[in-house]
Design a protein around this motif. Structure first.
Motif: not given
Length: 205
Positions: A80-87, A93-96, A52-54
């Motif tokens: 690091p969070i790759d928001w492009e990958k998340v979106r 749940d698919a994010y490592d 939710h912190y996107d």
């Protein structure tokens, strides 16, 4: 591989040490909960779920994640969070989240290592009781099986009612001066340990 989960990470016997993915902002701070207006007057939904912190809808944008525990512990490594990958996956749940989970698991291992260990024969007996109760489902018809399980539960409750209060009262006499040690031995936070002592101290009264 461990992937993101919507439920927290838990281990039996250490419920007060539930783990989750924590996030950090660009300035290194940990943000507070985000709120969602559900359109019902003054009712707001609160969340600390990392996805939710996107940055959308004026929410804070997290740049990294780390392990987090309900006891207050925080992991030291930032992932690091790759928001492009998340979106792109459109599924948190698919994010490592292997990194944060591994750190929390190591933390819980330390908590478990400091907790008092049950005698091996008692661990074996408890395991046998659990396994034997499970077998009742298959060995008896529904009525007799359920009745046997409830009778067994009654026997277990009688044992707890006899031994629990005595142990809790003995620990309670020490808690004001050594509550951190008591909590550590139980594998709990101090707050939960106090609640557990009170529960057993007055059990059956």
């Amino acid at each position: 591989m461990m992937y993101g989960v919507r439920e927290g990470w838990r281990r039996d016997g250490f419920e007060s040490h539930e783990g989750t993915v924590g996030v950090l902002l660009a300035d290194g701070s940990e943000p507070g909960p985000v709120f969602f207006d559900l359109g019902s007057g003054s009712t707001f939904h609160e969340s600390t779920s990392w996805w939710h912190y996107d940055g959308e809808f004026r929410r804070p944008t997290a740049v990294s994640m780390r392990g987090r525990c309900a006891c207050g512990w925080r992991g030291t490594t930032r992932y690091p969070i790759d928001w492009e990958k998340v979106r792109e996956d459109d599924d948190p749940d698919a994010y490592d989240t292997t990194g944060p989970y591994g750190e929390w698991e190591a933390h819980l291992g330390e908590v478990a290592g400091r907790a008092v260990a049950l005698p091996e024969d008692l661990v074996a007996l408890l395991g046998q009781v659990r396994e034997r109760l499970d077998r009742l489902w298959l060995e008896e018809d529904s009525v007799r099986g359920y009745a046997a399980m409830l009778r067994a539960c009654g026997e277990l409750e009688a044992i707890v009612a006899e031994t629990g209060p005595e142990a809790a009262r003995a620990l309670a006499r020490e808690q004001e001066e050594s509550m951190p040690a008591v909590a550590e031995a139980l594998g709990m936070t101090e707050k939960v340990a106090r609640t557990r002592l009170l529960h057993y101290e007055y059990l059956g009264r």
